[in-house]
Design a protein around this motif. Structure first.
Motif, PDB file in Angstrom:
ATOM      1  N   MET A  11      32.724  83.080  59.285  1.00  0.00           N
ATOM      2  CA  MET A  11      32.307  84.430  58.862  1.00  0.00           C
ATOM      3  C   MET A  11      33.272  85.451  59.457  1.00  0.00           C
ATOM      4  O   MET A  11      33.656  85.333  60.638  1.00  0.00           O
ATOM      5  N   SER A  14      33.781  87.455  63.577  1.00  0.00           N
ATOM      6  CA  SER A  14      32.830  86.677  64.378  1.00  0.00           C
ATOM      7  C   SER A  14      33.580  85.625  65.209  1.00  0.00           C
ATOM      8  O   SER A  14      34.795  85.453  65.066  1.00  0.00           O
ATOM      9  N   GLY A  15      32.827  84.926  66.012  1.00  0.00           N
ATOM     10  CA  GLY A  15      33.389  83.849  66.836  1.00  0.00           C
ATOM     11  C   GLY A  15      33.769  82.613  66.039  1.00  0.00           C
ATOM     12  O   GLY A  15      34.076  81.576  66.634  1.00  0.00           O
ATOM     13  N   LYS A  54      23.577  81.340  61.322  1.00  0.00           N
ATOM     14  CA  LYS A  54      24.636  82.055  62.060  1.00  0.00           C
ATOM     15  C   LYS A  54      25.980  81.378  61.827  1.00  0.00           C
ATOM     16  O   LYS A  54      26.055  80.244  61.354  1.00  0.00           O
ATOM     17  N   GLU A  68      26.695  76.321  66.864  1.00  0.00           N
ATOM     18  CA  GLU A  68      27.085  76.682  68.236  1.00  0.00           C
ATOM     19  C   GLU A  68      28.542  76.286  68.491  1.00  0.00           C
ATOM     20  O   GLU A  68      28.907  75.106  68.459  1.00  0.00           O
ATOM     21  N   TRP A 190      36.505  83.551  73.394  1.00  0.00           N
ATOM     22  CA  TRP A 190      35.598  84.360  72.567  1.00  0.00           C
ATOM     23  C   TRP A 190      34.896  85.432  73.404  1.00  0.00           C
ATOM     24  O   TRP A 190      34.864  86.611  73.047  1.00  0.00           O
TER      25      TRP A 190
HETATM   26  N1  GSH Z   1      25.428  81.071  70.146  1.00  0.00           N
HETATM   27  C1  GSH Z   1      26.070  80.978  68.846  1.00  0.00           C
HETATM   28  C2  GSH Z   1      26.216  82.369  68.300  1.00  0.00           C
HETATM   29  C3  GSH Z   1      26.082  82.409  66.819  1.00  0.00           C
HETATM   30  C4  GSH Z   1      26.059  83.851  66.380  1.00  0.00           C
HETATM   31  O1  GSH Z   1      25.193  84.641  66.788  1.00  0.00           O
HETATM   32  N2  GSH Z   1      27.068  84.217  65.581  1.00  0.00           N
HETATM   33  C5  GSH Z   1      27.181  85.590  65.177  1.00  0.00           C
HETATM   34  C6  GSH Z   1      28.649  85.914  64.930  1.00  0.00           C
HETATM   35  S1  GSH Z   1      29.639  85.770  66.370  1.00  0.00           S
HETATM   36  C7  GSH Z   1      26.437  85.831  63.890  1.00  0.00           C
HETATM   37  O2  GSH Z   1      26.296  84.948  63.061  1.00  0.00           O
HETATM   38  N3  GSH Z   1      26.000  87.086  63.742  1.00  0.00           N
HETATM   39  C8  GSH Z   1      25.350  87.572  62.559  1.00  0.00           C
HETATM   40  C9  GSH Z   1      23.880  87.788  62.728  1.00  0.00           C
HETATM   41  O3  GSH Z   1      23.335  87.454  63.785  1.00  0.00           O
HETATM   42  O4  GSH Z   1      23.292  88.301  61.788  1.00  0.00           O
HETATM   43  C10 GSH Z   1      27.431  80.300  68.993  1.00  0.00           C
HETATM   44  O5  GSH Z   1      27.915  80.145  70.122  1.00  0.00           O
HETATM   45  O6  GSH Z   1      28.013  79.877  67.979  1.00  0.00           O
END
Ligand code: GSH
Length: 239
Positions: A11, A14-15, A54, A68, A190
């Motif tokens: 995405m 994002s990370g 996510k 994750e 990240w």
């Molecule tokens: N703890 C997860 C984090 C996943 C996450 O929160 N990703 C964010 C982007 S960095 C996301 O999808 N954000 C959009 C949302 O929460 O709506 C990981 O390490 O991959």
């Protein structure tokens, strides 16, 4: 080794960038599915592959979905890094740099990113985002609350962790003392980038950490990942 290619759900902003960076470092074949954010939040389509919805997500060659970033990095390195290029050398073997550099140190540093830095930077960037999105007459109040929280504890806590991470890079190019990044670097990069891009962290105060950060981003694989993704700007909410 898996028979079919893994698929990364990436995405923008994002990370996902760090997972794509690792795929590029490994030099394996993979599929890439690019998602745009939807009003700043996750694309709805990400729920089709994982209930949390996510990014990033990795669908393995056998169809298993891994969410994750740290689990994705763990899986990719275990499955595809047969030469051990991105693995931590075992204590006592060539390339291993000190008696205390073991799985427990690695776990400690990973946890500092995932718990301490993540919560501090999330708080800072969320307050900034709320202030930015609020009407101009309430903005000074929210900014006042943000500045107070930062002054009373947040900035000192952040400084504490960043100083520690900086000291852990003494005499080391990457966090595990290797000449190539390991899972620790793919994950910590990240959190540090989140701080720099979304929470006003000035890395010039932490010269070893700054050197490591620049080193990660000067790698060809990082640059290729940036070109293949659909955007990586963690301050996107300011637009
Ligand atoms: N703890 C997860 C984090 C996943 C996450 O929160 N990703 C964010 C982007 S960095 C996301 O999808 N954000 C959009 C949302 O929460 O709506 C990981 O390490 O991959």
């Amino acid at each position: 080794m898996e028979s079919s290619k893994p698929t990364l759900h990436y995405m923008q902003n994002s990370g996902s960038q760090q997972s794509l960076w690792l795929l590029e470092e490994l030099g394996i074949e993979y599929n890439l599915v690019l998602h745009n954010r939807d009003g700043g939040r996750a694309a709805a389509a990400l729920k089709n592959t994982h209930p949390l919805g996510k990014a990033p997500q990795l669908v393995t060659g056998s169809g298993r979905v891994i969410a994750e970033r740290s689990a994705i990095a763990y899986y990719l390195i275990e499955t595809y890094d047969s030469a051990g290029r991105f693995k931590v050398p075992a204590p006592g073997s060539d390339g291993h740099d000190s008696a205390n550099n073991d799985r427990f140190r690695e776990e400690q540093l990973l946890s500092m990113g995932q718990t301490a830095l993540n919560q501090f930077f999330s708080l800072k960037s969320t307050l900034g985002g709320i202030a930015y999105a609020s009407p101009f007459f309430t903005r000074p109040i929210i900014l006042g609350v943000k500045l107070t929280i930062e002054r009373v504890f947040l900035d000192a806590e952040i400084d504490n962790v960043l100083k520690f991470l900086d000291s852990e890079l003494e005499g080391r190019e990457y966090f595990n003392g290797t000449t190539e990044p390991t899972r620790l670097d793919f994950i910590l990069q990240w959190f540090v980038d989140f701080g720099v891009q979304a929470a006003d962290v000035d890395l010039n105060k932490y010269p070893r950490l700054k050197g490591w950060y620049d080193r990660c981003m000067s790698r060809d694989a990082w640059k290729r990942a940036l070109e293949k993704g659909n955007g990586y700007d963690l301050g996107f909410w300011r637009e």
